[in-house]
Design a protein around this motif. Structure first.
Motif, PDB file in Angstrom:
ATOM      1  N   ILE A  75       0.832  -1.205   0.000  1.00 46.37           N
ATOM      2  CA  ILE A  75       0.000   0.000   0.000  1.00 46.37           C
ATOM      3  C   ILE A  75       0.865   1.253   0.000  1.00 46.37           C
ATOM      4  O   ILE A  75       0.596   2.229  -0.711  1.00 46.37           O
ATOM      5  CB  ILE A  75      -0.958  -0.020   1.215  1.00 46.37           C
ATOM      6  N   GLU A 115       2.038   2.279  -3.308  1.00 42.31           N
ATOM      7  CA  GLU A 115       0.994   2.822  -4.176  1.00 42.31           C
ATOM      8  C   GLU A 115       0.663   4.269  -3.841  1.00 42.31           C
ATOM      9  O   GLU A 115       0.413   5.087  -4.733  1.00 42.31           O
ATOM     10  CB  GLU A 115      -0.274   1.958  -4.050  1.00 42.31           C
ATOM     11  N   ILE A 116       0.656   4.615  -2.549  1.00 40.41           N
ATOM     12  CA  ILE A 116       0.204   5.966  -2.181  1.00 40.41           C
ATOM     13  C   ILE A 116       1.352   6.961  -2.078  1.00 40.41           C
ATOM     14  O   ILE A 116       1.131   8.176  -2.133  1.00 40.41           O
ATOM     15  CB  ILE A 116      -0.593   5.944  -0.852  1.00 40.41           C
ATOM     16  N   LEU A 150       1.795   9.880  -4.580  1.00 37.17           N
ATOM     17  CA  LEU A 150       0.791  10.942  -4.549  1.00 37.17           C
ATOM     18  C   LEU A 150       1.171  12.074  -3.607  1.00 37.17           C
ATOM     19  O   LEU A 150       0.610  13.175  -3.700  1.00 37.17           O
ATOM     20  CB  LEU A 150      -0.566  10.352  -4.146  1.00 37.17           C
ATOM     21  N   ALA A 210      -4.055  10.556  -1.784  1.00 40.89           N
ATOM     22  CA  ALA A 210      -3.519   9.310  -1.251  1.00 40.89           C
ATOM     23  C   ALA A 210      -4.610   8.519  -0.541  1.00 40.89           C
ATOM     24  O   ALA A 210      -4.680   7.290  -0.652  1.00 40.89           O
ATOM     25  CB  ALA A 210      -2.361   9.613  -0.303  1.00 40.89           C
ATOM     26  N   MET A 211      -5.476   9.204   0.215  1.00 35.08           N
ATOM     27  CA  MET A 211      -6.578   8.525   0.893  1.00 35.08           C
ATOM     28  C   MET A 211      -7.545   7.928  -0.125  1.00 35.08           C
ATOM     29  O   MET A 211      -8.065   6.807   0.058  1.00 35.08           O
ATOM     30  CB  MET A 211      -7.300   9.506   1.806  1.00 35.08           C
ATOM     31  N   ARG A 248      -6.785   6.931  -3.118  1.00 36.52           N
ATOM     32  CA  ARG A 248      -6.114   5.764  -3.708  1.00 36.52           C
ATOM     33  C   ARG A 248      -6.193   4.567  -2.768  1.00 36.52           C
ATOM     34  O   ARG A 248      -6.392   3.436  -3.212  1.00 36.52           O
ATOM     35  CB  ARG A 248      -4.652   6.116  -4.017  1.00 36.52           C
ATOM     36  N   LEU A 249      -6.078   4.812  -1.454  1.00 35.61           N
ATOM     37  CA  LEU A 249      -6.189   3.732  -0.479  1.00 35.61           C
ATOM     38  C   LEU A 249      -7.583   3.089  -0.559  1.00 35.61           C
ATOM     39  O   LEU A 249      -7.709   1.857  -0.574  1.00 35.61           O
ATOM     40  CB  LEU A 249      -5.928   4.276   0.929  1.00 35.61           C
TER      41      LEU A 249
END
Length: 915
Positions: A872, A875-876, A879, A904-905, A907-908
C-alpha cells in the motif's frame, strides 16, 4: 635447430620441498638479467593514467616508450609487474584460473631484438634444466600458437626451436593479434600453452581445449600501427612502426601451478595458506566434494583471492570508498566478510586473512611487511563497519525477499534495493548476489533511476577513463632532452627562454592576446603541482610588454614544466627571452602550508603512534589538509595535544634542512616515505628540527619553523574506512580565524551578559532548559495526536468489509510518533479487517522541502484479504511525492507534498475496494 634439453623438473607441492613462487619469480628475472636486460621494479598498482583504474598488464609502465611519447633509457628491460583486473569479480573462484591480482613477468625490447630472440629467450627459460637456471618443463608438453599469416614466427618455432609442425597452431586476430584497444602500436603474437594431460580434457591443442592446454606466456611482436575500430579484430592495420618492439608476459601464478603440480592457482603456495586459514576459522572443509562442497570451495577461493588483492591495493595506497578504486576495494573486502560468514565464521576474520596474505607475499614485496599495521588497520576497520551493515541489511533483505515471493513475484523492486543501499548502506552488488542465491532478480532499472545522481558521477568518472590516450607526442622531444631546470628552491624570479608554445595539443609557435596556452621554458622558478602542494601562480613577461598570467603548472614525464595560463597582452613566441616571476605572497603561504603539514604529521605520530601514516594531503596558502590512518576519531584532548605539539615546534624555531641522498640511505635515517609512490635512486629529504620531522618531499618549505606561524586545527572528520582527515589554518589565516572566533565568543558573552569564561556553562544551562521545553512540547503534541487519532476510529469508513481508518493528524509529528499511533489504532480497530493510514506534515523552511511522513498498518484479517502495508505504501507514496516500504503488517514512507494527502486517501480506498 635447438636441441630439446632433458627435463629436470621442480618437485610438485605434494613434495615438502616444492618450489616457491618467489623462486619462480627470481629465476625469471635472473634469466633475463643474464641476457643483458635491465631489471625494472614493479610500478605501484595505481599510475597516473586516465585510461586505467589499476595497472592491468606488465607493459603498462612502459607505455610511454611504446607510444613514442618518451625515449626509453634502455634497449631491453625485464620486470615482474603487480597487476589487478576486476572486470570479472563474479567469476573469481568459479573458474580455477581467474585471479583479480596476479604477477606478470615480462621482457621488453625497444627497437633492439625481435621475434627470433624473443622466442629463444622464452623457450630456453621454460625448458632448460633447473641446474642451468631454467624451469625444467618437458618441451613435449609445450604448444606454440602464431598469427594466421605469421610465417616467420612459425618457421622459427619449427626450424630453429624444433617444435613439430603438428604442435604449432595458427589462430586469428581475436586470439593472436595484440593492441592497446586504441589507435597506436599493435602486432601479431605467439602464445605458449602447456598441456596438462588427458585428465584435463581432449587432445587437439589450444585450438580445441584451453582447459587442458593453458596459456602461460604471450610474446607480442609489436611491429604495426592500428587504426580506429572496436573489438579485438575490428580495426585496420595502417602500416609498420618505425621501430619494432617486443612485449611479453608470462603468468607467474600459472607457471607456479605447473611447477608445483597443483590443479589450479588457488592451491599454489601464495593462496593455499589463506584458504587453510579460512578452514581454521570456519566449520567447513576445502575440497569436501559434493554440491555443497563445491559451493563452499568457491567461497574459500573468493576469500583467498580477494584477501591477497586487498592487501596489495591497500599497500599501494588505495582506501575503501564509494567510487572508483575505493569502491572496488570496498567490494572485495565485503565479499571476504560475507563469504566467511556463509562458511560459518562467527567472529572477526580479516586480521587473520590479511596477516597471512602479507606473510606469503612479503618475500617478493617487503614493503608489505613494513606497512603491516597500516594495511591491517584499513582492512579491519572496513570489516567492523560492514559487519554492522551486513547484520541489519541481511535481515531487511530477507524481509524484502519474503514479501516479493508472497506477492507472487520473482523480482525485488528497485525501490527495495534502493532503500537497502541508501538507508542501510547495503551495496547493490551484494543485493544482486543474494537475490540470485534466493532465486530472484532485482529491478535494476528501477534502482538505477533512483540512483541517478550517483550514477551520473560514476558515468562521468568512467568517461574520463575511456577518453583514450592523451596525445603527449608534442612534448616528446622536450621530455627526452629534459629541458626544464627548476630553480624555485632558491629563486622566485628568473630569466628564461621560451622553448615551445602549445595550445589544444598542437605546437603553435606563437600565441596572441586571449589565448590559453602551455608554455615550456628552459628554466623556471615555478613549483609544479605535486606532493599535495598546489602549483605556484605568477607571470611571464617580456621587455616589449608581453604578459602571460600563469594560473597552473604541471609536469610531463617528470622532466618538463608546462606553464598554463592566458596571454593578457602582446604575443608570446618561441625563442622569446622572458622574465618568469612567482607571486611571492602565494609562494610564502604555500610554504607555510606545506611545512605546517609536516609539523601536523609529526605531532599525529607522537600522539597516535607510528600507524598514523599519511594517506594524502593538500597544501595551499594559509591552509593544509592531512589524511591519515586511524581506527577512530580524535578525542578533544588528542586534538588539543596535536595542536599544542605543532605550535610548540613552531615556537622552537627549528631549522629546516633539505638535502639529497640515496633512497636506501634516507630510509635508514628514518625518513618517512609516502606509500604508493615511485621514488628514484636519489631522493630529497626535508628535515625539521632533527628528529622531530624527517620526510621524503619535493615541495617548497620555510627556512625555520617559526615562519610557519600559528597552526589552528579547524576540523577532524572521516573520509573513509580507517582514514581520518585533519584540516588546519596556518600563518595569517590562522590568526584571522582565531580573531573571528574571539569576536564570536565576545558577542555571545555580551548577549548572555556573562564573562567569556562563563559562556560554556551558561550555554549548557540554556540547552538543558531548551531540551526540557522540547520534551514538554513533544508530550503535549503526542497527547493532542492521540486525541485526534481517537476521532479517526469514530469516522472510520467502511469499504466492502474492510474499515479504512486514517487521515491527516497534527503537523510536526515524526515517523516514530506516527508508528506508535498507527499501531494503537490498529489494536483498537472495531473490525478484524482494518487498514490504518496516518499522515503528518512539516512545512518547508530555509530552502528545505516540506516533509510529509506517513505510516500504514493492517490487521491480520486485512492481510489475509491481500492488503499488505508495504504494498500500500508503494501505491500511495507517489501521490505525496515520496517513497517508502516495509513489512506487510506495518510500513512507512515520507513525501514532500501535503496537498496530495486527500488523493492518497482516495487511492487507499480504491485499493481496498479492489480487494
Amino acid at each position: 635447430m635447438l636441441a630439446a634439453p632433458e627435463p629436470n623438473q621442480f618437485p610438485s607441492t605434494k613434495d615438502s620441498h616444492a618450489v616457491q613462487t618467489h623462486e619462480i619469480r627470481k629465476r625469471f628475472l635472473d634469466h633475463f638479467i643474464r641476457s643483458g636486460h635491465t631489471e625494472v621494479p614493479s610500478a605501484p598498482l595505481i599510475l597516473d593514467d586516465p585510461n586505467l583504474m589499476f595497472v592491468n598488464a606488465g607493459m603498462v609502465p612502459f607505455k610511454p616508450y611504446f607510444l613514442g611519447e618518451q625515449t626509453p633509457p634502455y634497449d631491453r628491460a625485464t620486470s615482474v609487474q603487480k597487476c589487478v583486473r576486476t572486470l570479472d569479480i563474479e567469476e573469481v573462484g568459479i573458474t580455477t584460473r581467474h585471479n583479480t591480482f596476479f604477477q606478470m613477468a615480462g621482457n621488453f625490447s625497444f627497437g633492439d631484438y625481435f621475434k627470433r630472440e624473443a622466442i629463444q629467450f622464452a623457450w630456453s627459460l621454460l625448458t632448460n634444466p633447473v641446474d642451468d637456471g631454467g624451469y625444467g618443463i618437458d618441451p613435449t608438453r609445450l604448444w606454440p600458437t602464431v598469427y594466421l599469416d605469421d610465417d616467420e614466427a612459425e618457421a622459427i618455432w619449427r626450424k630453429e626451436i624444433g617444435v613439430p609442425a603438428e604442435r604449432i597452431q595458427r589462430r586469428g586476430m581475436k586470439d593472436n593479434y595484440w593492441s592497446m584497444g586504441v589507435p597506436g602500436p599493435c602486432g601479431p603474437c605467439s602464445e605458449i600453452f602447456y598441456d596438462r594431460g588427458p585428465d584435463y580434457g581432449v587432445e587437439g591443442g589450444p585450438e580445441v581445449d584451453e582447459d587442458r592446454y593453458i596459456e602461460i606466456w604471450n610474446l607480442v611482436f609489436m611491429q604495426n600501427i592500428r587504426g580506429e575500430g572496436g573489438a579485438k579484430d575490428g580495426y585496420e592495420i595502417l602500416g609498420p612502426l618505425p621501430k619494432r618492439n617486443i612485449d611479453t608476459g608470462m603468468g607467474i601464478e600459472r607457471v607456479a601451478c605447473i611447477l608445483q603440480g597443483v590443479d589450479n592457482v588457488y592451491e599454489t603456495d601464495l593462496l593455499k595458506p589463506i584458504i587453510d586459514q579460512a578452514v581454521e576459522l570456519t566449520d567447513r572443509r576445502y575440497g569436501a566434494g559434493g554440491e555443497t562442497g563445491a559451493a563452499d570451495d568457491v567461497k574459500f577461493r573468493v576469500i583467498a583471492d580477494h584477501t591477497r588483492t586487498a592487501a596489495m591495493l591497500i599497500g599501494d595506497g588505495v582506501l575503501p570508498g564509494n567510487e572508483g578504486r575505493g569502491y572496488v576495494l570496498r567490494r572485495l573486502l565485503r565479499r571476504i566478510v560475507r563469504s566467511a560468514r556463509l562458511l560459518g565464521a562467527t567472529g572477526p576474520t580479516m586480521a587473520a586473512f590479511i596477516g597471512t596474505a602479507i606473510d606469503v607475499m612479503a618475500p617478493s614485496y617487503p614493503e608489505l611487511a613494513a606497512a603491516r599495521d597500516r594495511i591491517l588497520t584499513v582492512a579491519v576497520g572496513e570489516e567492523d563497519t560492514f559487519s554492522k551493515t551486513l547484520s541489519a541489511g541481511s535481515t531487511l533483505f530477507a524481509e524484502a525477499a519474503a514479501e516479493t515471493k508472497a506477492a507472487g513475484s520473482g523480482q525485488i523492486s528497485g525501490d527495495a534495493a534502493f532503500t537497502l543501499h541508501d538507508t542501510y548502506g547495503f551495496p547493490i552488488d551484494l543485493t544482486l548476489e543474494m537475490a540470485s542465491e534466493a532465486g530472484l532478480t532485482v529491478d535494476a532499472d528501477g534502482f538505477a533511476a533512483l540512483m541517478a545522481e550517483q550514477r551520473q558521477r560514476a558515468k562521468a568518472d568512467a568517461n574520463a577513463r575511456k577518453s583514450g590516450h592523451a596525445d603527449l607526442s608534442v612534448y616528446r622531444e622536450f621530455v627526452d632532452s629534459h629541458p626544464t631546470v627548476f630553480v624555485g628552491f632558491d629563486e622566485l624570479v628568473s630569466e628564461a627562454r621560451v622553448l615551445a608554445v602549445v595550445g589544444d595539443g598542437q605546437r603553435l609557435g606563437r600565441a596572441g592576446t586571449g589565448a590559453e596556452v602551455d608554455i615550456i621554458l628552459d628554466r623556471t622558478p615555478f613549483y609544479a603541482e605535486g606532493g599535495g602542494q598546489l602549483a605556484d601562480v605568477g607571470t611571464i613577461t617580456t621587455s616589449s610588454g608581453v604578459r602571460v598570467a600563469v594560473s597552473d603548472v604541471q609536469k610531463v614525464g617528470k622532466a618538463v614544466w608546462l606553464h598554463r595560463g592566458t596571454v593578457e597582452a602582446g604575443e608570446i613566441a618561441e625563442g622569446d627571452e622572458v622574465i618568469v616571476a612567482v607571486d611571492p605572497t602565494w609562494r610564502h603561504g604555500a610554504t607555510q602550508g606545506h611545512s605546517g603539514t609536516h609539523m601536523v604529521h609529526a605531532a599525529l605520530r607522537q600522539v597516535l603512534g607510528p600507524t598514523a601514516t599519511q594517506a594524502g594531503s593538500l597544501n595551499k596558502p594559509g591552509y593544509l589538509r592531512f589524511d591519515f590512518h586511524a581506527s577512530g576519531p580524535l578525542t578533544d584532548a588528542q586534538r588539543r595535544e596535536i595542536e599544542e605539539i605543532s605550535n610548540t615546534a613552531v615556537e622552537a624555531n627549528y631549522p629546516v634542512h633539505t638535502f639529497e641522498t640515496g633512497f636506501d640511505e634516507a630510509k635508514a635515517m628514518g625518513a618517512m616515505a609516502l606509500f604508493g609512490e615511485n621514488y628514484g635512486d636519489v631522493v630529497r629529504v626535508v628535515e625539521i628540527g632533527g628528529p622531530f620531522s624527517m620526510e621524503l618531499c619535493g615541495g617548497t618549505h620555510v627556512a625555520t619553523s617559526s615562519q610557519i606561524g600559528p597552526i589552528t586545527v579547524i576540523g577532524e572528520s572521516s573520509v573513509g574506512s580507517g582514514i581520518r582527515r585533519v584540516e588546519a589554518f596556518v600563518g595569517m589565516d590562522s590568526f584571522r580565524h582565531l580573531s573571528t572566533e574571539r569576536a564570536l565568543l565576545a558577542g555571545v558573552a555580551s548577549s548572555l551578559k556573562v564573562p567569556s569564561a562563563e559562556v560554556p556553562a551558561r550555554v549548557e544551562q540554556l540547552v538543558s532548559r531548551l531540551r526540557d521545553a522540547e520534551r514538554e512540547v513533544a508530550r503535549l503534541r503526542a497527547e493532542q495526536a492521540r486525541a485526534a487519532a481517537a476521532n479517526l476510529l469514530d469516522s472510520a469508513e467502511r469499504v466492502g468489509d474492510v474499515d479504512v481508518i486514517g487521515g491527516r493528524l497534527a503537523d510536526g509529528l515524526t515517523g516514530n510518533d506516527l508508528r506508535d499511533l498507527a499501531a494503537d489504532l490498529r489494536n483498537r480497530a472495531r473490525s478484524d479487517k482494518a487498514v490504518v493510514v496516518v499522515f503528518s506534515a512539516t512545512p518547508g523552511s530555509g530552502g528545505e522541502a516540506a516533509k510529509v511522513p506517513f505510516v500504514v498498518a493492517t490487521t491480520p484479517g486485512a492481510r489475509d484479504a491481500g492488503l499488505a502495508a508495504g504494498a500500500i505504501v508503494k501505491e500511495i507514496a507517489p501521490l505525496v511525492s515520496g517513497r517508502g516500504g516495509g513489512k506487510p503488517d506495518l510500513a512507512q514512507g515520507s513525501g514532500s507534498e501535503a496537498d496530495g494527502i486527500p488523493g492518497a486517501m482516495a487511492r487507499l480506498r480504491e485499493l481496498v475496494g479492489k480487494q
